[in-house]
Design an enzyme around this catalytic site. Sequence first.
Site: not given
Length: 252
Positions: A142, A155
């Site tokens: 990401s 995350y």
Amino acid sequence: MKKHPNALVTGGAGGIGSAVCRILHEKGYRVFVMDVATAEGQALAAGLTGENGKSAAVFVYADLADLQSLHQTATQLTEQYGPFEVLVNNAAIDTMGPLETTTIEEYLLTQRINAESAYILSRSVAPGMKAIGGGQIVSILSIILSGGWENRAPYAMSKGALLGMTRSLARELGPDSIRVNAVSPGAIPTAMERKFWKDDRSELDAAILAKQSLKFRAAPEDVANAVWFLISPESRFITGHELHVNGGWYMG
Ligand SMILES: NC(=O)c1ccc[n+]([C@@H]2O[C@H](COP(=O)([O-])OP(=O)(O)OC[C@H]3O[C@@H](n4cnc5c(N)ncnc54)[C@H](O)[C@@H]3O)[C@@H](O)[C@H]2O)c1
């Protein structure tokens, strides 16, 4: 190469995952759509038809949080269908919350689903890849690793773990012709993005476009095309790489 090499895609029923499944199907792979979203996964697999009009894809229900079962499932699939040529570690949950209020369970689950499952699956499929002379593993990271956002530590940590795994396994498995790479998407309109807007997404679109150098919103296919490049022979000399697909939001 086999007529229909095997490709396993986790989170294959989701926004980016389904685009990855579609491109692999187009390229002639027998796609294994692994997800907990049974209805969506079955519908996708049923639509990926082969020469005789029958589905050329297989839906596999697997909860990535259950690491022991996951290994068993991957092993059974290998016994039944032969080794996997391709593994795409795509599934993730997008845990959000401040440090003090995120529960330990939420933190642990995020690591298990987003990162540890990728390690377990890599471990499960690597022997088969070695036996057939090579393979490709691609993990979806990401933009969060490049920017740093508040309330996203679990995350971000899970994606950092995947980057470490990518580089380490690239080194370890390269001599067996197994390439291990990663794609880091920027903002892609999928279900994962849905929680950032209420009735109207135009404000979110404007905020994202202000950050991007390229002034259009991406599609899941933009990520899938990058994944395909890292699987294809055109990238045969690339391993341990993190490919940024973010429209010029972050560079470097
Ligand atoms: N959409 C974005 O803007 C964006 C940005 C950066 C990175 N990513 C990454 O892209 C990947 C795909 O995300 P997406 O946007 O397509 O999200 P999505 O929510 O559309 O898809 C995620 C899929 O993972 C599946 N999944 C979740 N938990 C699971 C579990 N325990 N077991 C099995 N499957 C499970 C979901 O059912 C879903 O089908 C993720 O790794 C995400 O972190 C997305």
